[in-house]
Design a protein around this motif. Sequence first.
Motif: not given
Length: 175
Positions: A29-34, A18-19, A6-7, A66-68
């Motif tokens: 992106t970082s949360m998916a990588l974690q 992205a959300l 799914f990810i 990093f910007a979000s």
Amino acid sequence: QQCVDFILGKELSGGGWALSGTAADPDITSMALQALVKYKDQKAVADAADRAFAKLSDIQKDDGGFASWGSVNSESIAQVITALSAWGIDADKDSRFVKDNGSALDALLTFYIPEGKGFAHVLTSGGGYTGGEVNGMATDQAAYALVAYDRFVNGKTALYDMSDVKTSSTRLAIR
């Protein structure tokens, strides 16, 4: 495996996640990588991670930040450091994440507010936030990013794997 698939299925064209929208977000992106690190031996995961790290390097600011959602913020930097540490990438030394004016780690530390003994969400005011003020969520995320980095550089298991931590078999009696 369904969650991994799914990810992977939500990966954006060009790498990252992205959300919403089509531009990679450093936090998501970082949360998916974690979430994917335990599955890094799968080719599809390793390939997506390579694209994601390239995208994160590409969207990193010259000062290492990093910007979000339109602002450079400590939480985005913290998520990236946590992901890099989990994947065995040095956020302070890997050439992909050290820019002209600093590394991701350098950038995170600029958000530390010594007087308040915590981290700010943003350094300049805007978007409903007062810059340079200690923020609970920013402090929490910066703290665990720094723990993740410390565990990485000291050869310990990753932040979410604390299997190397020894616990006492003695328990306090609750009365």
